[in-house]
Design a protein around this motif. Sequence first.
Motif, PDB file in Angstrom:
ATOM      1  N   PRO A 247     -81.654  66.330  93.202  1.00 46.17           N
ATOM      2  CA  PRO A 247     -82.761  65.548  92.607  1.00 46.17           C
ATOM      3  C   PRO A 247     -82.377  64.891  91.279  1.00 46.17           C
ATOM      4  O   PRO A 247     -82.827  63.775  90.983  1.00 46.17           O
ATOM      5  CB  PRO A 247     -83.861  66.595  92.417  1.00 46.17           C
ATOM      6  CG  PRO A 247     -83.615  67.568  93.520  1.00 46.17           C
ATOM      7  CD  PRO A 247     -82.109  67.667  93.601  1.00 46.17           C
ATOM      8  N   LEU A 248     -81.571  65.553  90.469  1.00 47.29           N
ATOM      9  CA  LEU A 248     -81.158  64.963  89.201  1.00 47.29           C
ATOM     10  C   LEU A 248     -80.235  63.765  89.419  1.00 47.29           C
ATOM     11  O   LEU A 248     -80.217  62.837  88.608  1.00 47.29           O
ATOM     12  CB  LEU A 248     -80.446  66.019  88.342  1.00 47.29           C
ATOM     13  CG  LEU A 248     -81.366  67.103  87.770  1.00 47.29           C
ATOM     14  CD1 LEU A 248     -80.537  68.247  87.207  1.00 47.29           C
ATOM     15  CD2 LEU A 248     -82.288  66.518  86.711  1.00 47.29           C
ATOM     16  N   ASP A 249     -79.504  63.751  90.524  1.00 44.47           N
ATOM     17  CA  ASP A 249     -78.657  62.612  90.856  1.00 44.47           C
ATOM     18  C   ASP A 249     -79.519  61.401  91.191  1.00 44.47           C
ATOM     19  O   ASP A 249     -79.206  60.272  90.800  1.00 44.47           O
ATOM     20  CB  ASP A 249     -77.746  62.966  92.035  1.00 44.47           C
ATOM     21  CG  ASP A 249     -76.715  61.883  92.316  1.00 44.47           C
ATOM     22  OD1 ASP A 249     -76.073  61.421  91.350  1.00 44.47           O
ATOM     23  OD2 ASP A 249     -76.549  61.496  93.483  1.00 44.47           O
ATOM     24  N   VAL A 250     -80.621  61.621  91.909  1.00 46.20           N
ATOM     25  CA  VAL A 250     -81.539  60.522  92.243  1.00 46.20           C
ATOM     26  C   VAL A 250     -82.174  59.964  90.970  1.00 46.20           C
ATOM     27  O   VAL A 250     -82.277  58.746  90.788  1.00 46.20           O
ATOM     28  CB  VAL A 250     -82.637  61.012  93.214  1.00 46.20           C
ATOM     29  CG1 VAL A 250     -83.660  59.902  93.469  1.00 46.20           C
ATOM     30  CG2 VAL A 250     -82.018  61.463  94.531  1.00 46.20           C
ATOM     31  N   VAL A 251     -82.603  60.844  90.066  1.00 44.82           N
ATOM     32  CA  VAL A 251     -83.193  60.409  88.796  1.00 44.82           C
ATOM     33  C   VAL A 251     -82.183  59.581  88.011  1.00 44.82           C
ATOM     34  O   VAL A 251     -82.511  58.522  87.455  1.00 44.82           O
ATOM     35  CB  VAL A 251     -83.645  61.637  87.965  1.00 44.82           C
ATOM     36  CG1 VAL A 251     -84.043  61.207  86.561  1.00 44.82           C
ATOM     37  CG2 VAL A 251     -84.801  62.339  88.649  1.00 44.82           C
ATOM     38  N   ILE A 278     -91.092  58.923  89.932  1.00 40.92           N
ATOM     39  CA  ILE A 278     -90.629  59.040  91.319  1.00 40.92           C
ATOM     40  C   ILE A 278     -91.592  59.911  92.119  1.00 40.92           C
ATOM     41  O   ILE A 278     -91.955  59.580  93.261  1.00 40.92           O
ATOM     42  CB  ILE A 278     -89.211  59.637  91.365  1.00 40.92           C
ATOM     43  CG1 ILE A 278     -88.204  58.651  90.768  1.00 40.92           C
ATOM     44  CG2 ILE A 278     -88.811  59.970  92.810  1.00 40.92           C
ATOM     45  CD1 ILE A 278     -86.793  59.212  90.628  1.00 40.92           C
ATOM     46  N   LEU A 279     -92.032  61.018  91.534  1.00 40.79           N
ATOM     47  CA  LEU A 279     -92.957  61.914  92.231  1.00 40.79           C
ATOM     48  C   LEU A 279     -94.287  61.234  92.513  1.00 40.79           C
ATOM     49  O   LEU A 279     -94.849  61.361  93.613  1.00 40.79           O
ATOM     50  CB  LEU A 279     -93.177  63.178  91.396  1.00 40.79           C
ATOM     51  CG  LEU A 279     -92.000  64.166  91.327  1.00 40.79           C
ATOM     52  CD1 LEU A 279     -92.284  65.263  90.310  1.00 40.79           C
ATOM     53  CD2 LEU A 279     -91.749  64.777  92.705  1.00 40.79           C
ATOM     54  N   TRP A 284     -92.205  63.868  96.517  1.00 42.83           N
ATOM     55  CA  TRP A 284     -91.051  64.737  96.270  1.00 42.83           C
ATOM     56  C   TRP A 284     -89.893  64.460  97.224  1.00 42.83           C
ATOM     57  O   TRP A 284     -88.731  64.716  96.888  1.00 42.83           O
ATOM     58  CB  TRP A 284     -91.467  66.199  96.375  1.00 42.83           C
ATOM     59  CG  TRP A 284     -91.869  66.642  97.757  1.00 42.83           C
ATOM     60  CD1 TRP A 284     -93.123  66.622  98.286  1.00 42.83           C
ATOM     61  CD2 TRP A 284     -91.012  67.144  98.786  1.00 42.83           C
ATOM     62  NE1 TRP A 284     -93.104  67.071  99.584  1.00 42.83           N
ATOM     63  CE2 TRP A 284     -91.816  67.408  99.911  1.00 42.83           C
ATOM     64  CE3 TRP A 284     -89.641  67.407  98.863  1.00 42.83           C
ATOM     65  CZ2 TRP A 284     -91.301  67.907 101.106  1.00 42.83           C
ATOM     66  CZ3 TRP A 284     -89.120  67.897 100.050  1.00 42.83           C
ATOM     67  CH2 TRP A 284     -89.938  68.150 101.156  1.00 42.83           C
ATOM     68  N   LYS A 285     -90.187  63.918  98.407  1.00 43.66           N
ATOM     69  CA  LYS A 285     -89.110  63.662  99.372  1.00 43.66           C
ATOM     70  C   LYS A 285     -88.098  62.651  98.843  1.00 43.66           C
ATOM     71  O   LYS A 285     -86.922  62.683  99.219  1.00 43.66           O
ATOM     72  CB  LYS A 285     -89.697  63.181 100.700  1.00 43.66           C
ATOM     73  CG  LYS A 285     -90.439  64.260 101.475  1.00 43.66           C
ATOM     74  CD  LYS A 285     -90.916  63.744 102.825  1.00 43.66           C
ATOM     75  CE  LYS A 285     -91.613  64.842 103.608  1.00 43.66           C
ATOM     76  NZ  LYS A 285     -92.077  64.354 104.940  1.00 43.66           N
ATOM     77  N   GLN A 286     -88.561  61.732  97.965  1.00 44.89           N
ATOM     78  CA  GLN A 286     -87.643  60.731  97.413  1.00 44.89           C
ATOM     79  C   GLN A 286     -86.562  61.369  96.552  1.00 44.89           C
ATOM     80  O   GLN A 286     -85.464  60.835  96.410  1.00 44.89           O
ATOM     81  CB  GLN A 286     -88.430  59.696  96.603  1.00 44.89           C
ATOM     82  CG  GLN A 286     -87.581  58.637  95.908  1.00 44.89           C
ATOM     83  CD  GLN A 286     -86.756  57.806  96.879  1.00 44.89           C
ATOM     84  OE1 GLN A 286     -87.065  57.738  98.061  1.00 44.89           O
ATOM     85  NE2 GLN A 286     -85.706  57.171  96.387  1.00 44.89           N
ATOM     86  N   LEU A 287     -86.864  62.554  96.002  1.00 46.87           N
ATOM     87  CA  LEU A 287     -85.885  63.256  95.175  1.00 46.87           C
ATOM     88  C   LEU A 287     -84.706  63.759  96.003  1.00 46.87           C
ATOM     89  O   LEU A 287     -83.666  64.145  95.445  1.00 46.87           O
ATOM     90  CB  LEU A 287     -86.541  64.429  94.451  1.00 46.87           C
ATOM     91  CG  LEU A 287     -87.566  64.066  93.367  1.00 46.87           C
ATOM     92  CD1 LEU A 287     -88.210  65.325  92.813  1.00 46.87           C
ATOM     93  CD2 LEU A 287     -86.901  63.269  92.249  1.00 46.87           C
TER      94      LEU A 287
END
Length: 342
Positions: A247-251, A278-279, A284-287
């Motif tokens: 998730p931190l990579d997506v952010v 994003i949430l 949350w799935k986008q994370l």
Amino acid sequence: MAKQRDERGEKGEVRDGVIEGMPLFAKELIAGGVAGGFAKSAVAPLERIKILFQTRQAEYRSLGLIGSFTKIAKTEGTLGFFRGNGASVARIVPYAALHYMAYEEYRRWIIDGIPGVGKGPILDLVAGSFAGGTAVLFTYPLDLVRTKLAYQVVGSQKLNIQGLVTGEQVYKGIKDCFSKTYKEAGIKGLYRGVAPSLYGIFPYAGLKFYFYEKMKSHVPKERKNDITIKLACGSVAGLLGQTFTYPLDVVRRQMQVQRLSASNSHEMKGTVDTLVMILRTHGWKQLFSGLSLNYLKVVPSVAIGFTVYDMMKAYLRVPSRDDAVVEVVTSNRDSQSSTLHS
């Protein structure tokens, strides 16, 4: 013929002399850099699609993996799969070199400085975490440039870029992207998104080495040097570490490309704000967008990375890890002893 053999023999002697004269850290830098470059190039097409999944979810996620491959092939050709890979390799070579070398150095420093610490997986967790943070800080601007270049999507043979903010300049290459990013926001702009990178790399790098050494500890001694075992342990370790920190990579990716995205109506201000956005916007799935694709990328990347790294270490005659520790510690103590006697 004899002359040619003599010349080859002389070249071999010179090469052997150069290798023998290289310090240990330099050999580790070279081995890690070469391994990182080969591994990254091999999985570049999957990396490109993963970034598009993370940052252009509406446009590419609906197509799926095969559909995305087909679209890129039709609109951009074969080279489209490697868009941004030049910046990626330019980043990964020093990153991998620093990561491997720093890990080995931190490990030796800890063992030398804290004799009772032992050589278990916890040591690898700590050394790996600090090594990952060190490598990120030195190479992050190259990762930012790689992401911006990979984000650009070619819509025709005339290289029209789709989905960018109206009036936004198109980056023509690594140097151009560096220059424009620096002019827009200075050093701060080149390190945009570095916070989630550090939040992610500390646990990821540490967990990767921890799981790897933990699994190896259960392998029979006679099979510890089996490259197949190393690849299997490394692949599983990479998968586990990636899942926890993805998730931190997506952010990070969203923060890196926010100035390019037409869908962003306001400036996002940091890791927490981006995570909340994003949430709220995508759930949350986008994370975890692109995680399954990342799994497909990790296995061959780790396999190639370990194989090339081992080959380079053998070519450069790098001693085994424990032998290297003994060699460095002994060298340090000998120098300290000679200083005291003098």
